[in-house]
Design a protein around this motif. Structure first.
Motif, PDB file in Angstrom:
ATOM      1  N   SER A   6       0.807  -1.217   0.000  1.00 46.23           N
ATOM      2  CA  SER A   6       0.000   0.000   0.000  1.00 46.23           C
ATOM      3  C   SER A   6       0.838   1.264   0.000  1.00 46.23           C
ATOM      4  CB  SER A   6      -0.903   0.016   1.243  1.00 46.23           C
ATOM      5  OG  SER A   6      -0.120   0.087   2.423  1.00 46.23           O
ATOM      6  N   SER A   7       2.170   1.119  -0.023  1.00 46.75           N
ATOM      7  CA  SER A   7       3.050   2.281   0.084  1.00 46.75           C
ATOM      8  C   SER A   7       3.352   2.868  -1.290  1.00 46.75           C
ATOM      9  CB  SER A   7       4.360   1.892   0.773  1.00 46.75           C
ATOM     10  OG  SER A   7       4.115   1.405   2.064  1.00 46.75           O
ATOM     11  N   GLU A   8       3.399   4.178  -1.340  1.00 48.57           N
ATOM     12  CA  GLU A   8       3.845   4.856  -2.552  1.00 48.57           C
ATOM     13  C   GLU A   8       5.370   4.799  -2.621  1.00 48.57           C
ATOM     14  OE1 GLU A   8       2.008   6.161  -4.954  1.00 48.57           O
ATOM     15  OE2 GLU A   8       0.220   5.433  -3.920  1.00 48.57           O
ATOM     16  N   SER A  12      11.493   8.448  -6.954  1.00 46.20           N
ATOM     17  CA  SER A  12      11.390   7.913  -8.312  1.00 46.20           C
ATOM     18  C   SER A  12      12.803   7.674  -8.828  1.00 46.20           C
ATOM     19  CB  SER A  12      10.652   8.899  -9.221  1.00 46.20           C
ATOM     20  OG  SER A  12      11.335  10.136  -9.273  1.00 46.20           O
ATOM     21  N   GLY A  13      12.978   6.587  -9.559  1.00 41.02           N
ATOM     22  CA  GLY A  13      14.287   6.288 -10.110  1.00 41.02           C
ATOM     23  C   GLY A  13      15.106   5.395  -9.208  1.00 41.02           C
ATOM     24  N   ARG A 111       9.144   0.430  -1.785  1.00 41.69           N
ATOM     25  CA  ARG A 111       9.221   1.889  -1.910  1.00 41.69           C
ATOM     26  C   ARG A 111      10.511   2.378  -2.555  1.00 41.69           C
ATOM     27  NH1 ARG A 111       7.333   5.247   3.068  1.00 41.69           N
ATOM     28  NH2 ARG A 111       7.031   6.692   1.343  1.00 41.69           N
ATOM     29  N   LEU A 112      11.436   1.455  -2.856  1.00 40.73           N
ATOM     30  CA  LEU A 112      12.709   1.849  -3.457  1.00 40.73           C
ATOM     31  C   LEU A 112      13.047   0.946  -4.634  1.00 40.73           C
ATOM     32  CD1 LEU A 112      14.966   2.386  -0.292  1.00 40.73           C
ATOM     33  CD2 LEU A 112      14.032   4.174  -1.771  1.00 40.73           C
ATOM     34  N   ASP A 113      13.474   1.557  -5.713  1.00 37.97           N
ATOM     35  CA  ASP A 113      14.053   0.816  -6.832  1.00 37.97           C
ATOM     36  C   ASP A 113      15.533   0.638  -6.495  1.00 37.97           C
ATOM     37  OD1 ASP A 113      14.874  -0.288  -9.191  1.00 37.97           O
ATOM     38  OD2 ASP A 113      14.579   1.530 -10.389  1.00 37.97           O
ATOM     39  N   LEU A 114      15.796  -0.356  -5.669  1.00 37.17           N
ATOM     40  CA  LEU A 114      17.099  -0.489  -5.030  1.00 37.17           C
ATOM     41  C   LEU A 114      18.112  -1.143  -5.968  1.00 37.17           C
ATOM     42  CD1 LEU A 114      18.295   0.119  -2.226  1.00 37.17           C
ATOM     43  CD2 LEU A 114      17.691  -2.206  -1.555  1.00 37.17           C
ATOM     44  N   ARG A 115      19.261  -0.485  -6.147  1.00 33.27           N
ATOM     45  CA  ARG A 115      20.341  -1.049  -6.932  1.00 33.27           C
ATOM     46  C   ARG A 115      21.444  -1.606  -6.029  1.00 33.27           C
ATOM     47  NH1 ARG A 115      19.233   0.829 -12.150  1.00 33.27           N
ATOM     48  NH2 ARG A 115      16.951   0.949 -12.150  1.00 33.27           N
ATOM     49  N   GLU A 116      21.760  -0.884  -4.952  1.00 29.19           N
ATOM     50  CA  GLU A 116      22.740  -1.352  -3.979  1.00 29.19           C
ATOM     51  C   GLU A 116      22.237  -1.018  -2.584  1.00 29.19           C
ATOM     52  OE1 GLU A 116      26.830  -0.746  -6.658  1.00 29.19           O
ATOM     53  OE2 GLU A 116      26.599   0.293  -4.745  1.00 29.19           O
ATOM     54  N   LEU A 117      22.472  -1.951  -1.646  1.00 32.59           N
ATOM     55  CA  LEU A 117      22.161  -1.713  -0.242  1.00 32.59           C
ATOM     56  C   LEU A 117      23.434  -1.930   0.559  1.00 32.59           C
ATOM     57  CD1 LEU A 117      20.116  -1.093   1.983  1.00 32.59           C
ATOM     58  CD2 LEU A 117      19.635  -3.547   2.136  1.00 32.59           C
ATOM     59  N   TRP A 118      23.903  -0.871   1.210  1.00 29.86           N
ATOM     60  CA  TRP A 118      25.143  -0.911   1.978  1.00 29.86           C
ATOM     61  C   TRP A 118      24.821  -1.060   3.455  1.00 29.86           C
ATOM     62  CZ3 TRP A 118      30.353   0.355   0.254  1.00 29.86           C
ATOM     63  CH2 TRP A 118      30.464   0.435  -1.139  1.00 29.86           C
ATOM     64  N   VAL A 119      25.537  -1.982   4.112  1.00 32.18           N
ATOM     65  CA  VAL A 119      25.320  -2.222   5.542  1.00 32.18           C
ATOM     66  C   VAL A 119      26.666  -2.382   6.230  1.00 32.18           C
ATOM     67  CG1 VAL A 119      23.071  -3.311   5.157  1.00 32.18           C
ATOM     68  CG2 VAL A 119      25.136  -4.731   5.234  1.00 32.18           C
ATOM     69  N   GLY A 120      26.653  -2.245   7.557  1.00 28.10           N
ATOM     70  CA  GLY A 120      27.840  -2.506   8.342  1.00 28.10           C
ATOM     71  C   GLY A 120      28.066  -3.997   8.510  1.00 28.10           C
TER      72      GLY A 120
END
Length: 323
Positions: A6-8, A12-13, A111-120
């Protein structure tokens, strides 16, 4: 219940994101965040910092002191100063804590067009922290994004960390805490309407009120700075229970602005801790306390000569436009 469908879209992008509590936004955090900014620029994507509010400990371990190093507003200002135009504060709740690792990731990807997710390197996610780095990489391959792990940033063999800042503050070592943070340690409190005892018996002070869970330095007297209308005023800061006068039940923070007068009641006062002058002492009566306060103010004045606070993020006015 959380329903990611249900989230917008948050933006964008394409996005390059990082996720963490980022309490204090210390030098280790900043190294990670700067890498995200560089990767986003290289991929022509939007950099997004994802964090939580309230602090997960407040939900997962109710009754355990949080010792928060930065308020929500301070965190957002620090992120904006680094260059983030989008900060997503996830509303941490029992419902979010109960999500499986896959369901939690669905909330982000909805909610995100995720290309990379950086974590510790110590990142865990999902119910009971069941989500590991290996699982995150596996889910990334399934969902067409890359999971990148940022190694700890070491200083003489020790990592920059929020725990290290808290430990230094517990000892009153505000200079060490500031070195790990990369800026002078800051507390922001609202000036309360106190009983006026300090002004009548000793020197005028601004008595600060903080949100519950704020991390205070060890009891004692400190030399520091108060920020007034964009400038700074040398200050003597007392943290403790005023054992000679009232022996309060809880710690208070009283700030004497050296060679300054004015009414600050009801206003938010940013206070920077430069150095510790002495530990808290119970004096033998008011005359001895008055002499000590006079010495403390002069010592604070000497400690601050020729120095200016290293302010890592703007305080006044707050940055507008960060989501």
């Amino acid at each position: 219940m959380l329903d990611p469908r249900s989230s917008e879209p948050f933006i964008s992008g394409p996005a390059v994101a990082t996720i963490g509590v980022f309490d204090g936004v210390h030098r280790g955090h900043r190294a990670l965040l700067e890498s995200v900014l560089m990767r986003a620029a290289a991929l022509e994507a939007t950099p997004v910092a994802i964090s939580f509010h309230p602090h997960p400990i407040e939900i997962l371990a109710r009754g355990v002191p949080v010792h928060r190093l930065a308020s929500r507003e301070q965190k957002l200002r620090a992120l904006a100063e680094l260059g983030f135009t989008h900060a997503w504060l996830l509303p941490f709740s029992p419902a979010m804590a109960a999500l499986s690792p896959r369901a939690f990731l669905d909330v982000l990807l909805a909610r995100l067009d995720l290309r990379e997710l950086w974590v510790g390197a110590d990142f865990r996610f999902g119910n009971r922290r069941e989500g590991t780095i290996d699982l995150l990489r596996e889910l990334g391959r399934e969902r067409d994004f890359t999971a990148e792990v940022f190694p700890p940033v070491l200083d003489a063999g020790c990592a920059w960390s929020s725990s290290r800042v808290r430990e230094a503050l517990r000892r009153g070592a505000v200079e060490e805490a500031s070195r790990v943070l990369g800026r002078t340690y800051l507390l922001e409190g609202r000036v309360g309407f106190g009983r006026g005892e300090g002004g009548k018996l000793l020197v005028p002070t601004a008595n600060l009120v903080f949100p519950e869970g704020t991390c205070l330095p060890a009891r004692g007297v400190y030399a520091g700075w108060s920020e007034i209308a964009g400038g700074v005023v040398p200050s003597a800061i007392n943290v403790g229970r005023r054992p000679t006068l009232t022996d309060d039940a809880a710690d208070t923070v009283e700030v004497h602005l050296i060679d300054w007068s004015g009414d600050l009641r009801g206003k938010v006062l940013p206070v920077y801790f430069e150095a510790r002058v002495r530990a808290e002492i119970r004096f033998d009566g008011l005359p001895a306390l008055k002499e000590a306060v006079a010495r403390d103010i002069e010592e604070a004045r000497l400690r601050l000569q020729g120095k200016v606070p290293k302010i890592g993020d703007p305080v006044l006015p707050p940055i507008e436009g960060i989501r």
